[in-house]
Design an enzyme around this catalytic site. Structure first.
Site, PDB file in Angstrom:
ATOM      1  N   GLU A 327      45.260  25.765  34.382  1.00 15.61           N
ATOM      2  CA  GLU A 327      45.262  24.727  33.281  1.00 15.61           C
ATOM      3  C   GLU A 327      44.825  25.240  32.108  1.00 15.61           C
ATOM      4  OE1 GLU A 327      43.043  20.645  32.567  1.00 15.61           O
ATOM      5  OE2 GLU A 327      42.228  21.912  33.995  1.00 15.61           O
ATOM      6  N   ASP A 351      53.039  24.011  39.989  1.00 16.32           N
ATOM      7  CA  ASP A 351      52.941  25.162  41.141  1.00 16.32           C
ATOM      8  C   ASP A 351      54.237  25.377  41.645  1.00 16.32           C
ATOM      9  OD1 ASP A 351      52.559  26.710  43.141  1.00 16.32           O
ATOM     10  OD2 ASP A 351      50.492  25.787  43.524  1.00 16.32           O
ATOM     11  N   SER A 416      58.831  42.135  39.035  1.00 19.04           N
ATOM     12  CA  SER A 416      58.521  43.066  40.233  1.00 19.04           C
ATOM     13  C   SER A 416      57.213  43.928  39.858  1.00 19.04           C
ATOM     14  CB  SER A 416      59.575  43.439  41.025  1.00 19.04           C
ATOM     15  OG  SER A 416      58.933  43.793  42.414  1.00 19.04           O
ATOM     16  N   LYS A 419      54.446  48.568  43.107  1.00 17.69           N
ATOM     17  CA  LYS A 419      53.737  48.551  44.170  1.00 17.69           C
ATOM     18  C   LYS A 419      54.613  47.811  45.562  1.00 17.69           C
ATOM     19  CE  LYS A 419      48.993  48.005  42.492  1.00 17.69           C
ATOM     20  NZ  LYS A 419      49.542  48.460  41.388  1.00 17.69           N
ATOM     21  N   LYS A 431      56.157  41.279  47.270  1.00 12.27           N
ATOM     22  CA  LYS A 431      57.056  41.347  46.139  1.00 12.27           C
ATOM     23  C   LYS A 431      58.311  42.052  46.623  1.00 12.27           C
ATOM     24  CE  LYS A 431      56.255  40.680  42.335  1.00 12.27           C
ATOM     25  NZ  LYS A 431      56.390  39.245  41.723  1.00 12.27           N
ATOM     26  N   VAL A 457      49.809  47.158  33.715  1.00 11.50           N
ATOM     27  CA  VAL A 457      49.837  46.909  32.405  1.00 11.50           C
ATOM     28  C   VAL A 457      48.640  47.008  31.812  1.00 11.50           C
ATOM     29  CG1 VAL A 457      50.486  44.830  30.763  1.00 11.50           C
ATOM     30  CG2 VAL A 457      52.060  45.339  32.794  1.00 11.50           C
ATOM     31  N   GLY A 459      45.490  46.284  29.819  1.00 10.11           N
ATOM     32  CA  GLY A 459      45.040  44.984  29.358  1.00 10.11           C
ATOM     33  C   GLY A 459      45.355  43.818  30.017  1.00 10.11           C
ATOM     34  N   ARG A 549      40.340  51.138  48.277  1.00 14.46           N
ATOM     35  CA  ARG A 549      40.529  49.843  48.713  1.00 14.46           C
ATOM     36  C   ARG A 549      41.414  49.389  49.584  1.00 14.46           C
ATOM     37  NH1 ARG A 549      40.546  46.716  43.344  1.00 14.46           N
ATOM     38  NH2 ARG A 549      42.424  48.175  42.934  1.00 14.46           N
ATOM     39  N   GLU A 552      45.527  50.512  49.411  1.00 13.78           N
ATOM     40  CA  GLU A 552      45.675  50.946  47.709  1.00 13.78           C
ATOM     41  C   GLU A 552      46.059  52.295  48.028  1.00 13.78           C
ATOM     42  OE1 GLU A 552      42.933  51.135  44.015  1.00 13.78           O
ATOM     43  OE2 GLU A 552      41.805  51.713  45.797  1.00 13.78           O
TER      44      GLU A 552
END
Length: 630
Positions: A327, A351, A416, A419, A431, A457, A459, A549, A552
């Site tokens: 929101e 949603d 997409s 990964k 994905k 990406v 930032g 992690r 990863e």
């Protein structure tokens, strides 16, 4: 007191008529000087005739300067164009005098219109010399006075070519700047050791700590157009190690009105150090593609979705529907568009998992294009919450894609990730299943299904750059999972350019991938960010290795096993050649997964995912136990 007086003077400008009077006075004086020079400094000419001619020359000069507008320039900011204006003006004056002399001699007019050609020529040269010289002298004195009362940063300019000279002139000609150029750096050995404007040209290897300390150098401005990013990274690294700040001159196409100003010279940022050239897409076909279209964007409040929304506002769309569950970010985007005067858009809090709500949106707005950016993307979180990953990344995609077929959407663009290629985690695997699902729907209706696949990406929400910035603000350490871990990077703008271009060039069924250059070591990225912040590694801020992690990878891939690429009309965009799939089997398995998702445990959900994606091999995860059973 003197400083305040100079500041008061700097805020005031001479009247243009005072400038005109000053120029005309010089013209009158140079006319007398032309006579004296013509007669070899012997007063053997008719003084009375000369003084009668001065008012006529004065009038002719007035007309000439009014025509070119040279009197309107601000003397302290005299530049190349002002000099050209003055030269044109005095040539017009000389032409008027020549024409008047010609007719005077043909028609026997008074001698005041009959001026010797040699005097006119000498007068022309003296005018150029003294009019230009006086203005440059005043400008030089003003700049010197202003700079003497400022604390100046001593800088070197990297690049002793044309771009470097333009940068030098921009700094020298701006009295408000706080920089003092003390030399140049260049890779060209033929320039090294020589001087430009009395300033030495150094080789980069000669910029030593001793030299930096000797001259008090604080900054280096890189002024090389189209510099290779890997070279920029190399240069910056060497200069950072010397404790120097590094700035860069923007590309010439970004200069304001074709002129470089000191204010446009910016600090090197992390986007400049990606190790590849920025990806630029200019395609007029995009204007037609989005003209009068009703565009629906899911995940519109996220980093990618919001940037896609911003870029679509550059086109003449009919309606823009922004859908997101977040929101507050959606409200911020809405207010941004309202403040920018953007119309014909609506922000809807909803949603993608709610099929009935999504169907009502399709029924109400009848979109022509759908950009599906809604997804859960954080690898560690999704590793512990496979139910949510399946419900959003797969279930949400199923809803939006199926409704697009049902309601005749022209194009559906799936956002997409790299990964999804040979996934080692739940997020990437879900994905990849989303990619497979839209591929299964291709040809079921008029909808063209297009997938864009790209890397990290810069930032974006939750990405490594904002994390590092926050850790630097907190005094460190920066956390890196593994010393050798690498990632592909692009800017948000580049990612969204790809998405919009893919939507235009896609005919359905393609997976578009980027030529993203070399992958970047996260460890190197962390070190560069520390140095870009004006700090030292490891003295000021250290880097801590925390271990991979769950799920990863050490490195990412853009193509799956069995995939290769074919080119498109843009050299940076390729289409992945995917292996054939059994559409009916895959569709059934995806339906079973979604049906079982709400009533299954994590291990059961992941087992079903692995059944659909055989290449999904868990890494550093509790789900590795499922791979051992294969």
């Amino acid at each position: 007191m003197i400083k305040k007086l100079l500041q008061d003077i700097s805020n005031k400008y001479a009247s243009k008529w005072l400038v005109m009077l000053f120029d005309l006075s010089i013209v009158a004086c140079t006319f007398i000087a032309a006579y004296v020079i013509r007669f070899n400094f012997i007063i053997s000419f008719d003084w009375v005739v000369m003084f009668k001619q001065i008012p006529f020359v004065f009038l002719a000069a007035l007309i000439s300067f009014v025509v070119v507008g040279s009197y309107k320039g601000v003397v302290r900011f005299t530049g190349f164009k002002d000099v050209i204006n003055i030269i044109i003006g005095v040539n017009i004056l000389a032409t008027i005098l020549i024409v008047s002399t010609f007719f005077s001699r043909r028609l026997n007019y008074e001698s005041i219109f009959n001026i010797s050609g040699s005097i006119i020529y000498i007068h022309l040269l003296l005018n150029i010399l003294f009019l230009v010289g006086s203005k440059l002298f005043i400008k030089s004195v003003y700049n010197k006075l202003m700079q003497d009362f400022k604390t100046q940063k001593r800088v070197l300019i990297f690049g002793a070519g044309n771009a470097g000279m333009i940068t030098y002139d921009a700094i020298s000609n701006d009295p408000t700047n706080s920089h003092k150029v003390i030399g140049f750096i260049d890779d060209n050995e033929s320039k090294v050791g020589k001087k430009i404007n009395t300033l030495a040209v150094y080789n980069l290897d000669k910029i030593t700590p001793e030299l930096v300390q000797k001259f008090g150098i604080e900054e280096v401005i890189i002024s090389v157009q189209n510099i290779d990013s890997s070279r920029l990274l190399q240069i910056s690294g060497l200069l950072f190690e010397l404790g120097l700040k590094v700035k860069i001159v923007p590309p010439v196409q970004n200069w304001i009105d074709g002129d470089l100003s000191v204010g446009q010279i910016k600090e090197v940022n992390i986007e400049d150090l990606l190790g590849r050239d920025p990806i630029s897409i200019t395609n007029p076909a995009l204007v037609d593609e989005y003209d009068n279209q009703i565009i629906l964007i899911t995940g519109a409040a996220g980093s990618i979705g919001s940037e896609i929304a911003r870029k679509t506002t550059n086109y003449n769309f009919k309606k823009l529907i922004l859908v997101d569950t977040a929101e507050s970010p959606l409200y911020e985007l809405q207010q941004e568009f309202v403040q920018s005067g953007i119309k014909n858009f609506i922000a809807i809090v909803s949603d993608v998992r709610d099929f009935r709500r999504m169907e009502k949106l399709f029924q109400q707005y009848k979109p022509n294009m759908v950009f599906h950016a809604a997804a859960y993307k954080h690898v560690p979180l999704m590793e512990n919450n496979p139910f949510e990953a399946v419900s959003v990344n797969i279930g949400g995609t199923r809803h939006m894609a199926s409704l697009s077929v049902k309601y005749g959407v022209n194009k559906f663009v799936l956002i997409s990730t790299d990964k999804a290629v040979n996934p080692t985690n739940v997020m990437g695997a879900t994905k990849r299943i989303a990619e497979l699902y839209v591929n299964c729907l291709q040809g079921k209706g008029k909808t063209k299904f297009i997938t864009t696949r790209f890397g990290n990406v810069l930032g974006s929400n939750g990405s490594v750059i904002p994390l590092f910035k926050k850790q630097i603000e907190n005094g460190g350490p920066l956390t890196v999972t593994h010393k050798d871990i690498t990632r592909y990077f692009m800017t948000i703008s580049e990612a969204c350019q790809l998405v919009l271009e893919a939507a235009t060039m896609g005919n359905g069924g393609e997976i578009f991938v980027f030529d993203m250059g070399e992958s970047v070591k996260i460890f190197d990225l962390a070190k560069n960010m520390i140095i870009l912040s004006g700090l030292r590694y490891p003295e000021d801020i250290d880097i801590k290795f925390t271990g991979l992690r769950p799920g990863e990878k050490i490195y990412e891939e853009l193509l799956a096993d069995g995939e290769n690429t074919r080119p498109t009309y843009h050299e940076k965009i390729m289409i992945a050649r995917t292996k054939q799939i059994d559409i009916l089997t895959i569709s059934d398995k995806i339906s079973n997964l979604c049906a079982a998702n709400s009533k299954s445990q994590n291990l059961e959900i992941v087992a079903l995912i692995k059944e659909i994606i055989p290449e999904y091999i868990s890494n550093n995860s509790k789900y590795e136990v499922l791979d051992s059973k294969k």
